[in-house]
Design a protein around this motif. Structure first.
Motif, PDB file in Angstrom:
ATOM      1  N   HIS A  47      24.863  75.851  53.772  1.00  0.00           N
ATOM      2  CA  HIS A  47      23.259  76.167  54.010  1.00  0.00           C
ATOM      3  C   HIS A  47      22.786  75.923  53.609  1.00  0.00           C
ATOM      4  O   HIS A  47      21.378  75.415  54.374  1.00  0.00           O
ATOM      5  N   ILE A  50      22.077  72.015  55.855  1.00  0.00           N
ATOM      6  CA  ILE A  50      21.275  72.538  57.101  1.00  0.00           C
ATOM      7  C   ILE A  50      19.536  73.239  56.740  1.00  0.00           C
ATOM      8  O   ILE A  50      18.993  72.575  57.623  1.00  0.00           O
ATOM      9  N   GLU A  54      17.080  71.047  58.817  1.00  0.00           N
ATOM     10  CA  GLU A  54      15.992  71.170  59.104  1.00  0.00           C
ATOM     11  C   GLU A  54      14.214  71.089  58.474  1.00  0.00           C
ATOM     12  O   GLU A  54      13.705  71.323  59.236  1.00  0.00           O
ATOM     13  N   PRO A  90      31.086  76.758  62.107  1.00  0.00           N
ATOM     14  CA  PRO A  90      30.324  76.583  63.023  1.00  0.00           C
ATOM     15  C   PRO A  90      28.816  75.946  62.070  1.00  0.00           C
ATOM     16  O   PRO A  90      28.189  75.671  62.506  1.00  0.00           O
ATOM     17  N   LEU A  91      28.958  75.620  61.253  1.00  0.00           N
ATOM     18  CA  LEU A  91      28.212  74.840  60.005  1.00  0.00           C
ATOM     19  C   LEU A  91      28.425  73.525  60.152  1.00  0.00           C
ATOM     20  O   LEU A  91      27.348  72.884  60.153  1.00  0.00           O
ATOM     21  N   GLU A  93      29.009  72.287  62.820  1.00  0.00           N
ATOM     22  CA  GLU A  93      28.519  72.082  64.252  1.00  0.00           C
ATOM     23  C   GLU A  93      27.318  71.611  64.046  1.00  0.00           C
ATOM     24  O   GLU A  93      26.672  71.004  64.689  1.00  0.00           O
ATOM     25  N   GLN A  94      26.312  72.692  63.372  1.00  0.00           N
ATOM     26  CA  GLN A  94      24.952  72.409  63.253  1.00  0.00           C
ATOM     27  C   GLN A  94      24.535  71.791  61.947  1.00  0.00           C
ATOM     28  O   GLN A  94      23.367  70.920  63.018  1.00  0.00           O
ATOM     29  N   GLN A  97      24.773  68.310  64.754  1.00  0.00           N
ATOM     30  CA  GLN A  97      23.334  68.850  65.251  1.00  0.00           C
ATOM     31  C   GLN A  97      22.372  68.135  65.319  1.00  0.00           C
ATOM     32  O   GLN A  97      21.628  67.587  65.897  1.00  0.00           O
ATOM     33  N   LEU A  98      22.076  68.889  63.760  1.00  0.00           N
ATOM     34  CA  LEU A  98      20.237  68.348  63.185  1.00  0.00           C
ATOM     35  C   LEU A  98      20.512  66.835  62.906  1.00  0.00           C
ATOM     36  O   LEU A  98      19.512  66.303  62.720  1.00  0.00           O
TER      37      LEU A  98
END
Length: 130
Positions: A47, A50, A54, A90-91, A93-94, A97-98
């Motif tokens: 996180h 991530i 962001e 899923p982390l 993949e995020q 993507q970012l």
């Protein structure tokens, strides 16, 4: 190029978690910390990456990003673009993507000793009351 140092911490595993992020370049020095809820330590580390991505997308969208983490699990997962752990998928993949929004993104493992600022931020934020 911006160097981005990330760390996650949990009080319990899982437990109350926080993340610390430090941005460094020739013209930038920023520290950020956030409480993120209840997670395992490894999840908090993901996180942190991530949230840092962001923030970079908002503030530094065209920069080359050099991430540093003291979590071998996170660095190995991102570098190999693979995990067997269903909670991390899923982390990952995020993150993929970012990170695709930047001209260049890479991550490398560093010893904890070189990540003390991000570690301090992550630990301080979980000691704070909501």
């Amino acid at each position: 190029m911006i160097e981005v140092y990330t760390d996650g911490a949990s009080k319990g595993n899982p437990g109350k978690s926080g993340i610390g992020i430090v941005f460094k370049s020739s013209t930038i020095y920023e520290e950020h910390s956030f409480q993120i809820g209840i997670y395992s330590n490894h999840e908090a580390e993901f996180h942190a990456v991530i949230k840092a991505l962001e923030l970079c997308k908002e503030k530094y969208p065209n920069e080359v990003l050099s991430f540093r983490s003291d979590s071998k699990v996170v660095v190995d997962t991102i570098e190999k673009e693979f995990t067997k752990n269903k909670d991390y998928l899923p982390l990952l993949e995020q993150i993929q993507q970012l990170s695709s929004h930047f001209p260049l993104f890479f991550i490398k493992w560093i010893p904890e000793k070189q990540n003390q600022q991000a570690d301090r931020l992550a630990r301080e934020i979980i000691r704070e009351e909501n």
